[in-house]
Write a protein that holds these residues in place. Sequence first.
Motif, PDB file in Angstrom:
ATOM      1  N   ARG A  32      30.531  32.631  47.932  1.00  0.00           N
ATOM      2  CA  ARG A  32      31.974  32.361  47.947  1.00  0.00           C
ATOM      3  C   ARG A  32      32.187  30.911  48.374  1.00  0.00           C
ATOM      4  O   ARG A  32      31.267  30.229  48.805  1.00  0.00           O
ATOM      5  CB  ARG A  32      32.703  33.323  48.901  1.00  0.00           C
ATOM      6  N   LYS A 112      34.439  41.316  47.923  1.00  0.00           N
ATOM      7  CA  LYS A 112      35.680  41.980  47.505  1.00  0.00           C
ATOM      8  C   LYS A 112      36.551  40.999  46.742  1.00  0.00           C
ATOM      9  O   LYS A 112      36.478  39.786  46.950  1.00  0.00           O
ATOM     10  CB  LYS A 112      36.444  42.509  48.720  1.00  0.00           C
ATOM     11  N   THR A 113      37.387  41.522  45.874  1.00  0.00           N
ATOM     12  CA  THR A 113      38.289  40.669  45.106  1.00  0.00           C
ATOM     13  C   THR A 113      39.364  40.099  46.029  1.00  0.00           C
ATOM     14  O   THR A 113      39.715  40.719  47.043  1.00  0.00           O
ATOM     15  CB  THR A 113      38.981  41.450  43.975  1.00  0.00           C
ATOM     16  N   GLU A 115      42.464  39.966  45.469  1.00  0.00           N
ATOM     17  CA  GLU A 115      43.608  40.879  45.469  1.00  0.00           C
ATOM     18  C   GLU A 115      43.462  41.931  46.570  1.00  0.00           C
ATOM     19  O   GLU A 115      44.423  42.240  47.267  1.00  0.00           O
ATOM     20  CB  GLU A 115      43.760  41.569  44.101  1.00  0.00           C
ATOM     21  N   ARG A 116      42.261  42.469  46.717  1.00  0.00           N
ATOM     22  CA  ARG A 116      42.021  43.474  47.767  1.00  0.00           C
ATOM     23  C   ARG A 116      42.057  42.850  49.154  1.00  0.00           C
ATOM     24  O   ARG A 116      42.624  43.408  50.079  1.00  0.00           O
ATOM     25  CB  ARG A 116      40.690  44.189  47.547  1.00  0.00           C
TER      26      ARG A 116
END
Length: 122
Positions: A32, A112-113, A115-116
């Motif tokens: 990330r 995790k995305t 959005e989540r």
Amino acid sequence: MKVTPEHNEKIAKMTFSSVYPHYVTKVEKKGRTVEELHQVINWLTSYKEEQIQKHIQQKTTFKDFFEQANINPKAHLITGMICGYRIEEIEYPLTRQVRYLDKLVDELAKGKTMERILRTDN
């Protein structure tokens, strides 16, 4: 696990700049980016890039860091275990806010995305 007053005091005195490099290392190790990390910090605190850098340079304590922040109204949706503590059971607001940030960084590192992570699906 019960959070003690001593633990709360230790968290309050800890500087954001002392923990920030660990956040960067954790998310980059998992592929990330720092930009994504800053997006997560911004979502929780409303701090923009310049403000994040200012807190790092000024060695702001977590107490001051979170007192000056505008905590996202959806932050209460951050639940689960972090560092052996169930976030939603932490009574001291500052310690709970620091653990919110820890949990968001964890979720980012786990892939995790956004959005989540940013609770846009709730």
